[in-house]
Design a protein around this motif. Sequence first.
Motif, PDB file in Angstrom:
ATOM      1  N   ALA A 260       0.836  -1.207   0.000  1.00 11.55           N
ATOM      2  CA  ALA A 260       0.000   0.000   0.000  1.00 11.55           C
ATOM      3  C   ALA A 260       0.872   1.258   0.000  1.00 11.55           C
ATOM      4  O   ALA A 260       0.562   2.243  -0.686  1.00 11.55           O
ATOM      5  CB  ALA A 260      -0.932  -0.004   1.209  1.00 11.55           C
ATOM      6  N   LEU A 261       1.970   1.229   0.750  1.00 18.38           N
ATOM      7  CA  LEU A 261       2.891   2.366   0.774  1.00 18.38           C
ATOM      8  C   LEU A 261       3.559   2.544  -0.581  1.00 18.38           C
ATOM      9  O   LEU A 261       3.675   3.672  -1.097  1.00 18.38           O
ATOM     10  CB  LEU A 261       3.942   2.166   1.872  1.00 18.38           C
ATOM     11  CG  LEU A 261       5.036   3.234   1.966  1.00 18.38           C
ATOM     12  CD1 LEU A 261       4.433   4.612   2.229  1.00 18.38           C
ATOM     13  CD2 LEU A 261       6.049   2.873   3.057  1.00 18.38           C
ATOM     14  N   GLU A 262       4.021   1.449  -1.172  1.00 19.31           N
ATOM     15  CA  GLU A 262       4.655   1.521  -2.495  1.00 19.31           C
ATOM     16  C   GLU A 262       3.713   2.123  -3.536  1.00 19.31           C
ATOM     17  O   GLU A 262       4.120   2.977  -4.341  1.00 19.31           O
ATOM     18  CB  GLU A 262       5.103   0.125  -2.944  1.00 19.31           C
ATOM     19  CG  GLU A 262       6.304  -0.418  -2.196  1.00 19.31           C
ATOM     20  CD  GLU A 262       6.654  -1.844  -2.574  1.00 19.31           C
ATOM     21  OE1 GLU A 262       7.633  -2.378  -2.031  1.00 19.31           O
ATOM     22  OE2 GLU A 262       5.941  -2.441  -3.431  1.00 19.31           O
ATOM     23  N   VAL A 283       1.052  18.062   3.707  1.00 18.55           N
ATOM     24  CA  VAL A 283       0.174  17.122   4.399  1.00 18.55           C
ATOM     25  C   VAL A 283       0.356  15.713   3.861  1.00 18.55           C
ATOM     26  O   VAL A 283       0.326  14.727   4.617  1.00 18.55           O
ATOM     27  CB  VAL A 283      -1.303  17.589   4.293  1.00 18.55           C
ATOM     28  CG1 VAL A 283      -1.808  17.527   2.848  1.00 18.55           C
ATOM     29  CG2 VAL A 283      -2.199  16.753   5.205  1.00 18.55           C
ATOM     30  N   THR A 284       0.576  15.600   2.539  1.00 20.37           N
ATOM     31  CA  THR A 284       0.783  14.273   1.940  1.00 20.37           C
ATOM     32  C   THR A 284       2.166  13.728   2.286  1.00 20.37           C
ATOM     33  O   THR A 284       2.313  12.546   2.627  1.00 20.37           O
ATOM     34  CB  THR A 284       0.622  14.350   0.409  1.00 20.37           C
ATOM     35  OG1 THR A 284      -0.636  14.938   0.101  1.00 20.37           O
ATOM     36  CG2 THR A 284       0.705  12.967  -0.217  1.00 20.37           C
ATOM     37  N   LYS A 285       3.180  14.580   2.194  1.00 26.62           N
ATOM     38  CA  LYS A 285       4.543  14.142   2.517  1.00 26.62           C
ATOM     39  C   LYS A 285       4.634  13.627   3.951  1.00 26.62           C
ATOM     40  O   LYS A 285       5.251  12.588   4.222  1.00 26.62           O
ATOM     41  CB  LYS A 285       5.532  15.295   2.313  1.00 26.62           C
ATOM     42  CG  LYS A 285       5.789  15.650   0.862  1.00 26.62           C
ATOM     43  CD  LYS A 285       6.989  16.574   0.695  1.00 26.62           C
ATOM     44  CE  LYS A 285       6.685  17.972   1.163  1.00 26.62           C
ATOM     45  NZ  LYS A 285       7.803  18.914   0.826  1.00 26.62           N
ATOM     46  N   ALA A 292       5.717   5.246   6.475  1.00 29.30           N
ATOM     47  CA  ALA A 292       7.003   4.564   6.321  1.00 29.30           C
ATOM     48  C   ALA A 292       7.642   4.270   7.676  1.00 29.30           C
ATOM     49  O   ALA A 292       8.241   3.199   7.877  1.00 29.30           O
ATOM     50  CB  ALA A 292       7.942   5.410   5.466  1.00 29.30           C
ATOM     51  N   THR A 293       7.509   5.207   8.614  1.00 19.95           N
ATOM     52  CA  THR A 293       8.086   5.019   9.952  1.00 19.95           C
ATOM     53  C   THR A 293       7.431   3.852  10.687  1.00 19.95           C
ATOM     54  O   THR A 293       8.117   2.985  11.263  1.00 19.95           O
ATOM     55  CB  THR A 293       7.918   6.307  10.782  1.00 19.95           C
ATOM     56  OG1 THR A 293       8.565   7.386  10.113  1.00 19.95           O
ATOM     57  CG2 THR A 293       8.519   6.140  12.172  1.00 19.95           C
ATOM     58  N   ALA A 294       6.108   3.805  10.663  1.00 18.65           N
ATOM     59  CA  ALA A 294       5.384   2.731  11.338  1.00 18.65           C
ATOM     60  C   ALA A 294       5.718   1.372  10.718  1.00 18.65           C
ATOM     61  O   ALA A 294       5.901   0.375  11.436  1.00 18.65           O
ATOM     62  CB  ALA A 294       3.881   2.987  11.253  1.00 18.65           C
TER      63      ALA A 294
END
Length: 382
Positions: A260-262, A283-285, A292-294
Amino acid sequence: MANLHAHYFGETQNLVRNTVRRFVDQHIIEHINDWEEANEFPRELYSTAGEAGILGIGHAEEYGGSGGDIFCKVAASEELMRSTSGGLVASLGSIDIGLPPIAKWGSKTLKEKVIPKVISGEKIIALAITEPSGGSDVANIKTRAVKDGDHYIVNGSKTFITSGHRADYYTVAVRTGGDGYGGISLLLIERDTPGFSRGKNLKKTGWWASDTAELFFDDVRVPAENLIGPENSGFIAIMSNFEMERLSLCVMANMTAELALEESLKYVKERSAFGRPIGKFQVTKHKLAEMATALEASKTFTYSLAAAMQEGKSVIKEISMAKNFATQTSDKITYDAVQIFGGMGYMRESKVERLARDNRILSIGGGTYEIMNEVIAKQLGL
Protein backbone atom coordinates in the motif's frame (compact mmCIF):
# COMPACT_ATOMS: atom_id res chain seq x y z
CA MET A 1 17.48 3.43 0.87
CA ALA A 2 19.59 0.99 2.90
CA ASN A 3 18.05 -2.38 3.64
CA LEU A 4 18.54 -2.68 7.39
CA HIS A 5 17.13 -6.21 7.38
CA ALA A 6 19.37 -7.81 4.74
CA HIS A 7 21.44 -9.66 7.34
CA TYR A 8 18.48 -11.91 8.15
CA PHE A 9 18.48 -13.29 4.61
CA GLY A 10 21.49 -15.27 3.43
CA GLU A 11 22.16 -17.04 0.15
CA THR A 12 19.59 -19.79 0.78
CA GLN A 13 16.84 -17.38 1.79
CA ASN A 14 17.52 -15.15 -1.23
CA LEU A 15 17.38 -18.19 -3.51
CA VAL A 16 13.96 -18.99 -2.04
CA ARG A 17 12.89 -15.37 -2.53
CA ASN A 18 13.93 -15.39 -6.18
CA THR A 19 12.24 -18.73 -6.83
CA VAL A 20 8.94 -17.56 -5.35
CA ARG A 21 9.18 -14.20 -7.13
CA ARG A 22 9.53 -15.99 -10.48
CA PHE A 23 6.61 -18.26 -9.57
CA VAL A 24 4.37 -15.27 -8.81
CA ASP A 25 5.44 -13.48 -12.01
CA GLN A 26 4.96 -16.55 -14.22
CA HIS A 27 1.84 -18.15 -12.74
CA ILE A 28 -0.16 -15.58 -10.76
CA ILE A 29 0.16 -11.87 -11.61
CA GLU A 30 -1.42 -12.09 -15.05
CA HIS A 31 -4.48 -13.92 -13.71
CA ILE A 32 -4.99 -12.55 -10.21
CA ASN A 33 -7.69 -9.99 -11.06
CA ASP A 34 -9.79 -12.65 -12.81
CA TRP A 35 -9.29 -15.10 -9.94
CA GLU A 36 -10.33 -12.48 -7.40
CA GLU A 37 -13.52 -11.74 -9.34
CA ALA A 38 -14.21 -15.48 -9.71
CA ASN A 39 -13.74 -16.00 -5.93
CA GLU A 40 -11.31 -18.85 -6.57
CA PHE A 41 -8.10 -19.84 -8.30
CA PRO A 42 -7.36 -23.07 -10.19
CA ARG A 43 -6.65 -26.11 -8.05
CA GLU A 44 -3.72 -26.86 -10.37
CA LEU A 45 -1.83 -23.97 -8.76
CA TYR A 46 -1.22 -26.22 -5.73
CA SER A 47 0.55 -28.85 -7.81
CA THR A 48 2.48 -26.15 -9.71
CA ALA A 49 3.60 -24.68 -6.36
CA GLY A 50 4.43 -28.19 -5.19
CA GLU A 51 6.58 -28.89 -8.23
CA ALA A 52 8.44 -25.62 -7.67
CA GLY A 53 9.21 -26.73 -4.10
CA ILE A 54 7.25 -23.80 -2.62
CA LEU A 55 4.72 -25.82 -0.60
CA GLY A 56 7.57 -27.84 0.88
CA ILE A 57 9.50 -24.86 2.29
CA GLY A 58 10.06 -25.44 6.01
CA HIS A 59 8.92 -29.06 5.82
CA ALA A 60 11.11 -32.14 6.26
CA GLU A 61 13.00 -33.41 3.24
CA GLU A 62 12.30 -36.94 4.51
CA TYR A 63 8.72 -36.55 3.29
CA GLY A 64 9.44 -34.56 0.15
CA GLY A 65 9.81 -31.14 1.74
CA SER A 66 12.30 -28.48 0.70
CA GLY A 67 13.68 -27.86 4.18
CA GLY A 68 14.77 -24.36 5.08
CA ASP A 69 14.56 -22.20 8.19
CA ILE A 70 12.05 -19.63 9.41
CA PHE A 71 13.51 -16.88 7.24
CA CYS A 72 12.98 -19.08 4.18
CA LYS A 73 9.30 -19.11 5.13
CA VAL A 74 9.32 -15.35 5.67
CA ALA A 75 10.96 -14.72 2.28
CA ALA A 76 8.47 -17.02 0.53
CA SER A 77 5.48 -15.39 2.23
CA GLU A 78 6.68 -11.89 1.39
CA GLU A 79 7.02 -12.75 -2.29
CA LEU A 80 3.66 -14.55 -2.44
CA MET A 81 2.05 -11.45 -0.95
CA ARG A 82 3.31 -9.49 -3.98
CA SER A 83 0.49 -11.22 -5.82
CA THR A 84 -1.63 -8.56 -3.99
CA SER A 85 -4.11 -11.30 -3.01
CA GLY A 86 -4.15 -12.20 0.67
CA GLY A 87 -6.82 -14.79 -0.08
CA LEU A 88 -4.65 -16.69 -2.52
CA VAL A 89 -1.74 -16.63 -0.06
CA ALA A 90 -3.99 -17.82 2.79
CA SER A 91 -5.34 -20.73 0.75
CA LEU A 92 -1.95 -21.88 -0.50
CA GLY A 93 -0.75 -21.40 3.07
CA SER A 94 -3.35 -23.64 4.72
CA ILE A 95 -0.62 -26.33 4.52
CA ASP A 96 1.30 -24.40 7.17
CA ILE A 97 -1.48 -24.59 9.75
CA GLY A 98 -3.02 -27.96 8.83
CA LEU A 99 0.16 -30.00 8.38
CA PRO A 100 2.46 -29.08 11.33
CA PRO A 101 0.40 -30.96 13.97
CA ILE A 102 0.71 -34.13 11.86
CA ALA A 103 4.41 -33.55 11.18
CA LYS A 104 5.11 -32.99 14.88
CA TRP A 105 2.63 -35.27 16.64
CA GLY A 106 1.26 -37.74 14.10
CA SER A 107 2.16 -41.43 13.85
CA LYS A 108 4.69 -42.59 11.25
CA THR A 109 1.84 -44.15 9.28
CA LEU A 110 -0.12 -40.91 9.27
CA LYS A 111 2.94 -38.89 8.26
CA GLU A 112 3.77 -41.20 5.37
CA LYS A 113 0.19 -41.16 4.15
CA VAL A 114 -0.47 -37.43 4.31
CA ILE A 115 2.68 -35.28 4.21
CA PRO A 116 4.15 -36.19 0.78
CA LYS A 117 0.79 -35.76 -0.99
CA VAL A 118 0.15 -32.35 0.58
CA ILE A 119 3.68 -31.07 -0.06
CA SER A 120 3.46 -32.12 -3.71
CA GLY A 121 0.17 -30.27 -4.11
CA GLU A 122 -1.68 -33.47 -5.03
CA LYS A 123 -3.82 -33.07 -1.89
CA ILE A 124 -4.94 -30.00 0.08
CA ILE A 125 -5.09 -29.84 3.87
CA ALA A 126 -7.08 -27.54 6.17
CA LEU A 127 -7.08 -26.85 9.89
CA ALA A 128 -10.56 -26.97 11.45
CA ILE A 129 -10.83 -25.40 14.90
CA THR A 130 -13.27 -22.45 14.78
CA GLU A 131 -16.92 -23.26 15.55
CA PRO A 132 -20.17 -21.28 15.13
CA SER A 133 -20.37 -20.83 18.91
CA GLY A 134 -16.92 -19.25 19.16
CA GLY A 135 -13.59 -18.79 17.44
CA SER A 136 -10.81 -17.67 19.76
CA ASP A 137 -12.12 -19.69 22.75
CA VAL A 138 -10.33 -22.88 21.69
CA ALA A 139 -10.62 -24.48 25.14
CA ASN A 140 -14.41 -24.64 24.83
CA ILE A 141 -14.94 -26.28 21.46
CA LYS A 142 -18.07 -28.44 21.27
CA THR A 143 -17.51 -30.83 18.34
CA ARG A 144 -17.39 -34.20 20.07
CA ALA A 145 -15.62 -37.45 19.23
CA VAL A 146 -16.75 -40.55 21.16
CA LYS A 147 -14.61 -43.70 21.10
CA ASP A 148 -16.39 -46.71 19.60
CA GLY A 149 -14.06 -49.70 19.34
CA ASP A 150 -11.32 -48.85 16.86
CA HIS A 151 -13.14 -45.72 15.65
CA TYR A 152 -14.27 -42.31 16.90
CA ILE A 153 -17.81 -41.10 16.18
CA VAL A 154 -17.68 -37.36 15.44
CA ASN A 155 -20.60 -34.92 15.67
CA GLY A 156 -20.56 -31.15 15.41
CA SER A 157 -19.62 -28.35 13.03
CA LYS A 158 -16.88 -25.88 12.15
CA THR A 159 -16.95 -22.55 10.36
CA PHE A 160 -14.67 -20.01 8.60
CA ILE A 161 -12.31 -22.82 7.59
CA THR A 162 -9.68 -21.73 5.06
CA SER A 163 -9.42 -24.28 2.20
CA GLY A 164 -12.48 -25.85 3.84
CA HIS A 165 -14.43 -26.33 0.64
CA ARG A 166 -11.92 -28.21 -1.47
CA ALA A 167 -9.48 -29.73 1.02
CA ASP A 168 -8.86 -33.47 0.99
CA TYR A 169 -7.55 -33.75 4.55
CA TYR A 170 -8.78 -31.91 7.65
CA THR A 171 -6.90 -31.58 10.94
CA VAL A 172 -9.93 -31.28 13.22
CA ALA A 173 -10.10 -30.22 16.88
CA VAL A 174 -12.60 -32.40 18.75
CA ARG A 175 -13.63 -32.97 22.34
CA THR A 176 -12.72 -36.48 23.50
CA GLY A 177 -12.68 -35.74 27.22
CA GLY A 178 -14.22 -33.40 29.77
CA ASP A 179 -14.65 -29.64 29.70
CA GLY A 180 -11.81 -27.23 29.10
CA TYR A 181 -8.49 -27.49 27.31
CA GLY A 182 -7.67 -30.89 28.85
CA GLY A 183 -10.40 -32.69 26.90
CA ILE A 184 -9.38 -31.71 23.36
CA SER A 185 -7.83 -33.99 20.73
CA LEU A 186 -6.90 -33.67 17.06
CA LEU A 187 -8.18 -36.07 14.42
CA LEU A 188 -7.37 -36.35 10.73
CA ILE A 189 -10.65 -36.59 8.83
CA GLU A 190 -10.67 -37.32 5.11
CA ARG A 191 -12.92 -35.58 2.61
CA ASP A 192 -15.07 -38.50 1.51
CA THR A 193 -15.76 -39.97 4.95
CA PRO A 194 -19.52 -40.77 5.23
CA GLY A 195 -21.42 -38.23 7.33
CA PHE A 196 -18.90 -35.47 6.66
CA SER A 197 -20.13 -32.59 4.47
CA ARG A 198 -19.11 -29.08 3.50
CA GLY A 199 -21.28 -26.03 3.06
CA LYS A 200 -20.99 -23.59 0.16
CA ASN A 201 -17.96 -21.38 -0.34
CA LEU A 202 -18.58 -18.48 2.05
CA LYS A 203 -18.61 -14.93 0.65
CA LYS A 204 -16.34 -12.55 2.53
CA THR A 205 -15.49 -8.85 2.70
CA GLY A 206 -11.95 -9.62 1.57
CA TRP A 207 -9.74 -12.59 0.71
CA TRP A 208 -12.07 -13.22 -2.24
CA ALA A 209 -9.79 -15.73 -3.95
CA SER A 210 -9.65 -17.90 -0.85
CA ASP A 211 -11.90 -20.88 -0.30
CA THR A 212 -13.70 -20.66 3.06
CA ALA A 213 -16.37 -23.09 4.25
CA GLU A 214 -18.51 -24.49 7.02
CA LEU A 215 -17.98 -28.18 7.88
CA PHE A 216 -20.58 -30.57 9.26
CA PHE A 217 -20.01 -33.87 11.06
CA ASP A 218 -22.99 -36.20 11.42
CA ASP A 219 -21.98 -39.51 13.06
CA VAL A 220 -18.70 -39.51 11.13
CA ARG A 221 -16.72 -42.69 11.82
CA VAL A 222 -13.01 -41.90 11.95
CA PRO A 223 -10.40 -44.66 12.44
CA ALA A 224 -8.70 -44.34 15.83
CA GLU A 225 -5.36 -44.53 14.01
CA ASN A 226 -6.16 -41.03 12.67
CA LEU A 227 -5.68 -39.58 16.14
CA ILE A 228 -2.88 -36.97 16.00
CA GLY A 229 -0.77 -37.35 19.14
CA PRO A 230 -2.09 -38.74 22.44
CA GLU A 231 -5.79 -38.44 23.25
CA ASN A 232 -6.72 -35.24 25.12
CA SER A 233 -3.41 -33.55 24.22
CA GLY A 234 -4.77 -31.61 21.26
CA PHE A 235 -4.73 -28.23 22.98
CA ILE A 236 -0.94 -28.41 23.38
CA ALA A 237 -0.57 -29.30 19.69
CA ILE A 238 -2.81 -26.39 18.68
CA MET A 239 -0.98 -23.90 20.89
CA SER A 240 2.44 -25.06 19.69
CA ASN A 241 1.51 -23.99 16.17
CA PHE A 242 0.12 -20.58 17.10
CA GLU A 243 3.47 -18.78 17.38
CA MET A 244 4.35 -19.63 13.76
CA GLU A 245 0.85 -18.82 12.54
CA ARG A 246 0.98 -15.42 14.24
CA LEU A 247 4.42 -14.73 12.78
CA SER A 248 2.97 -15.49 9.33
CA LEU A 249 0.14 -13.04 9.97
CA CYS A 250 2.68 -10.39 11.01
CA VAL A 251 4.45 -10.91 7.68
CA MET A 252 1.16 -10.71 5.78
CA ALA A 253 0.23 -7.48 7.59
CA ASN A 254 3.65 -5.92 7.00
CA MET A 255 3.57 -6.81 3.31
CA THR A 256 0.01 -5.53 2.94
CA ALA A 257 1.22 -2.24 4.42
CA GLU A 258 4.38 -2.22 2.31
CA LEU A 259 2.47 -2.74 -0.93
CA ALA A 260 0.00 0.00 0.00
CA LEU A 261 2.89 2.37 0.77
CA GLU A 262 4.65 1.52 -2.49
CA GLU A 263 1.48 2.19 -4.49
CA SER A 264 0.97 5.48 -2.64
CA LEU A 265 4.54 6.66 -3.29
CA LYS A 266 4.06 6.06 -7.01
CA TYR A 267 0.62 7.65 -7.14
CA VAL A 268 1.56 10.94 -5.44
CA LYS A 269 4.10 11.59 -8.21
CA GLU A 270 1.57 10.92 -10.97
CA ARG A 271 -1.55 12.64 -9.58
CA SER A 272 -1.75 16.42 -9.64
CA ALA A 273 -4.04 18.87 -7.86
CA PHE A 274 -4.02 22.65 -7.98
CA GLY A 275 -1.25 22.59 -10.56
CA ARG A 276 1.30 20.34 -8.87
CA PRO A 277 1.82 16.65 -7.90
CA ILE A 278 0.00 15.84 -4.67
CA GLY A 279 3.27 14.49 -3.29
CA LYS A 280 4.52 18.09 -3.11
CA PHE A 281 1.91 19.04 -0.50
CA GLN A 282 3.24 18.94 3.05
CA VAL A 283 0.17 17.12 4.40
CA THR A 284 0.78 14.27 1.94
CA LYS A 285 4.54 14.14 2.52
CA HIS A 286 4.08 13.95 6.28
CA LYS A 287 1.41 11.26 5.97
CA LEU A 288 3.78 9.15 3.85
CA ALA A 289 6.64 9.75 6.30
CA GLU A 290 4.48 8.49 9.17
CA MET A 291 3.39 5.45 7.13
CA ALA A 292 7.00 4.56 6.32
CA THR A 293 8.09 5.02 9.95
CA ALA A 294 5.38 2.73 11.34
CA LEU A 295 6.13 0.06 8.72
CA GLU A 296 9.86 0.12 9.47
CA ALA A 297 9.18 -0.31 13.19
CA SER A 298 6.78 -3.21 12.58
CA LYS A 299 9.13 -5.05 10.21
CA THR A 300 12.04 -4.64 12.62
CA PHE A 301 9.98 -6.07 15.49
CA THR A 302 8.73 -8.99 13.37
CA TYR A 303 12.17 -9.94 12.05
CA SER A 304 13.69 -9.82 15.54
CA LEU A 305 11.07 -12.30 16.76
CA ALA A 306 11.58 -14.56 13.74
CA ALA A 307 15.29 -14.64 14.67
CA ALA A 308 14.43 -15.50 18.28
CA MET A 309 12.10 -18.29 17.12
CA GLN A 310 14.85 -19.59 14.84
CA GLU A 311 17.05 -19.88 17.94
CA GLY A 312 14.33 -21.92 19.66
CA LYS A 313 13.21 -19.19 22.05
CA SER A 314 9.60 -18.94 23.22
CA VAL A 315 8.03 -15.62 22.24
CA ILE A 316 4.41 -16.11 23.33
CA LYS A 317 4.07 -12.59 24.73
CA GLU A 318 6.15 -10.84 22.08
CA ILE A 319 4.55 -12.48 19.04
CA SER A 320 1.15 -11.46 20.40
CA MET A 321 2.45 -7.91 20.72
CA ALA A 322 3.91 -8.02 17.21
CA LYS A 323 0.69 -9.32 15.69
CA ASN A 324 -1.28 -6.48 17.26
CA PHE A 325 1.34 -3.91 16.28
CA ALA A 326 1.64 -5.19 12.69
CA THR A 327 -2.11 -5.28 12.16
CA GLN A 328 -2.59 -1.82 13.71
CA THR A 329 0.11 -0.61 11.34
CA SER A 330 -1.49 -2.21 8.30
CA ASP A 331 -4.91 -0.90 9.38
CA LYS A 332 -3.55 2.66 9.39
CA ILE A 333 -1.42 2.40 6.26
CA THR A 334 -4.10 0.80 4.09
CA TYR A 335 -6.63 3.37 5.34
CA ASP A 336 -4.26 6.23 4.56
CA ALA A 337 -3.40 4.76 1.16
CA VAL A 338 -7.07 4.73 0.13
CA GLN A 339 -7.34 8.34 1.36
CA ILE A 340 -4.31 9.38 -0.70
CA PHE A 341 -5.82 7.75 -3.80
CA GLY A 342 -9.16 9.44 -3.17
CA GLY A 343 -11.99 8.17 -5.36
CA MET A 344 -9.62 5.86 -7.26
CA GLY A 345 -8.76 4.19 -3.94
CA TYR A 346 -12.38 3.07 -3.72
CA MET A 347 -12.35 1.48 -7.18
CA ARG A 348 -11.89 -2.26 -7.62
CA GLU A 349 -9.26 -1.64 -10.33
CA SER A 350 -7.01 -0.12 -7.67
CA LYS A 351 -4.57 -2.34 -5.78
CA VAL A 352 -5.01 -0.33 -2.59
CA GLU A 353 -8.75 -1.09 -2.61
CA ARG A 354 -8.02 -4.82 -2.50
CA LEU A 355 -5.25 -4.39 0.07
CA ALA A 356 -7.59 -2.43 2.34
CA ARG A 357 -10.39 -5.00 2.33
CA ASP A 358 -8.00 -7.97 2.55
CA ASN A 359 -6.28 -6.31 5.48
CA ARG A 360 -9.36 -6.31 7.72
CA ILE A 361 -9.19 -10.01 8.57
CA LEU A 362 -5.60 -9.89 9.79
CA SER A 363 -6.43 -8.55 13.28
CA ILE A 364 -9.12 -11.26 13.62
CA GLY A 365 -7.55 -14.45 12.24
CA GLY A 366 -5.07 -16.46 14.29
CA GLY A 367 -6.35 -14.92 17.52
CA THR A 368 -8.19 -11.61 17.64
CA TYR A 369 -6.64 -8.31 18.72
CA GLU A 370 -8.49 -8.62 22.03
CA ILE A 371 -7.32 -12.20 22.65
CA MET A 372 -3.73 -11.14 21.92
CA ASN A 373 -4.07 -8.50 24.63
CA GLU A 374 -5.36 -11.17 27.03
CA VAL A 375 -2.30 -13.32 26.23
CA ILE A 376 0.03 -10.36 26.75
CA ALA A 377 -1.64 -9.42 30.04
CA LYS A 378 -1.37 -12.99 31.32
CA GLN A 379 2.33 -13.10 30.42
CA LEU A 380 2.75 -9.86 32.36
CA GLY A 381 1.32 -11.63 35.42
CA LEU A 382 -2.00 -9.82 35.35
